[in-house]
Design an enzyme around this catalytic site. Structure first.
Site, PDB file in Angstrom:
ATOM      1  N   LYS A 143      62.677 -11.188  45.190  1.00 34.00           N
ATOM      2  CA  LYS A 143      62.203 -12.551  45.429  1.00 34.00           C
ATOM      3  C   LYS A 143      61.189 -12.579  46.569  1.00 34.00           C
ATOM      4  O   LYS A 143      60.103 -13.160  46.453  1.00 34.00           O
ATOM      5  CB  LYS A 143      63.379 -13.471  45.751  1.00 34.00           C
ATOM      6  CG  LYS A 143      62.977 -14.898  46.109  1.00 34.00           C
ATOM      7  CD  LYS A 143      64.202 -15.713  46.503  1.00 34.00           C
ATOM      8  CE  LYS A 143      63.791 -17.061  47.065  1.00 34.00           C
ATOM      9  NZ  LYS A 143      64.961 -17.853  47.526  1.00 34.00           N
ATOM     10  N   ASP A 186      63.370 -18.862  42.946  1.00 32.24           N
ATOM     11  CA  ASP A 186      64.201 -19.524  43.951  1.00 32.24           C
ATOM     12  C   ASP A 186      65.173 -20.463  43.234  1.00 32.24           C
ATOM     13  O   ASP A 186      65.256 -20.480  42.005  1.00 32.24           O
ATOM     14  CB  ASP A 186      63.337 -20.259  44.979  1.00 32.24           C
ATOM     15  CG  ASP A 186      62.779 -21.572  44.458  1.00 32.24           C
ATOM     16  OD1 ASP A 186      62.755 -21.772  43.218  1.00 32.24           O
ATOM     17  OD2 ASP A 186      62.372 -22.410  45.276  1.00 32.24           O
TER      18      ASP A 186
END
Length: 226
Positions: free
Chosen positions: A134, A152
């Site tokens: 991420k 997210d």
């Protein structure tokens, strides 16, 4: 106590890809200037800001980073700083001990392995302490301009409600989305999903009445699917 059951569904990738084609121009019109909310001037600052953003709002991180980046200007500054000093400076972002360890470790690794430059490949970025896919995707997509999918909480939630993927795991979701979103649109599509999640398709209750893509959303007006 009655255990709440999660509604299961299977996603047909062809159908999901068609749904992306339909909602993309709508989201583009709604959020023409979509981009990363974190403020930075170089890849290293974005790396630090992204590490700080874990379990913390972008707004809070943006309040903290101006003083941080004035105090710690280079990877050397972070690597040489005492851990306790970093902890005190980032305390308001939460989980400050783990974040301080990650930031200091990442700075040291960048100096030792990458000649002081934040690497620009996924394989290299995820070798840095505290950096998962991420964070790496955030740096690649926003600092280096490479196609990147950032999963997210908003992207996870909207991907499920829009039935773009049945996976809630960020890594599995990343690969699912990569198959149905044109590569050139990866980064901006994620930013638009994030903004739509913040503004309209909120947790726990989406505002379906005022959602511009609700007619293409299998979960619209269906609380059981939220």
């Amino acid at each position: 106590m009655v255990k709440k059951l999660t509604r299961k569904f299977m996603v047909d990738k062809k159908t999901a890809a068609e749904r992306v084609k339909k909602i993309s121009p709508i989201l583009a019109k709604l959020y023409p200037d979509a981009g990363v909310a974190l403020r930075f001037t170089n890849p290293f600052e974005l790396l630090i800001a992204t590490i700080l953003s874990a379990q913390c709002t972008d707004k809070r991180v943006n309040m903290v980073t101006p003083a941080l980046f004035a105090k710690y200007k280079t990877p050397e500054d972070w690597a040489d700083a005492k851990l306790e000093a970093i902890e005190n400076d980032i305390r308001s972002t939460g989980f400050y001990h783990n974040k301080a360890v990650s930031i200091k470790g990442a700075a040291q690794a960048i100096l030792e392995k990458f000649n002081g430059r934040v690497p620009d490949t996924m394989d290299e970025l995820i070798t840095l302490p505290g950096v998962g896919r991420k964070t790496a995707n955030c740096v690649l997509g926003n600092a280096y301009g490479q196609p990147a999918i950032m999963c997210d909480t908003h992207v996870i939630r909207l991907s499920r409600r829009l039935q773009l993927s049945e996976n809630g795991d960020p890594v599995k979701l990343e690969f699912d989305l990569a198959e149905i979103i044109p590569k050139k649109d990866w980064t901006v599509f994620c930013h638009r999903l994030i903004l739509h999640g913040r503004n309209v398709c909120k947790a726990p209750k989406p505002d379906c009445d005022n959602c511009a893509v609700s007619k293409y959303c299998p979960s619209a007006f269906k609380p059981a699917l939220w």
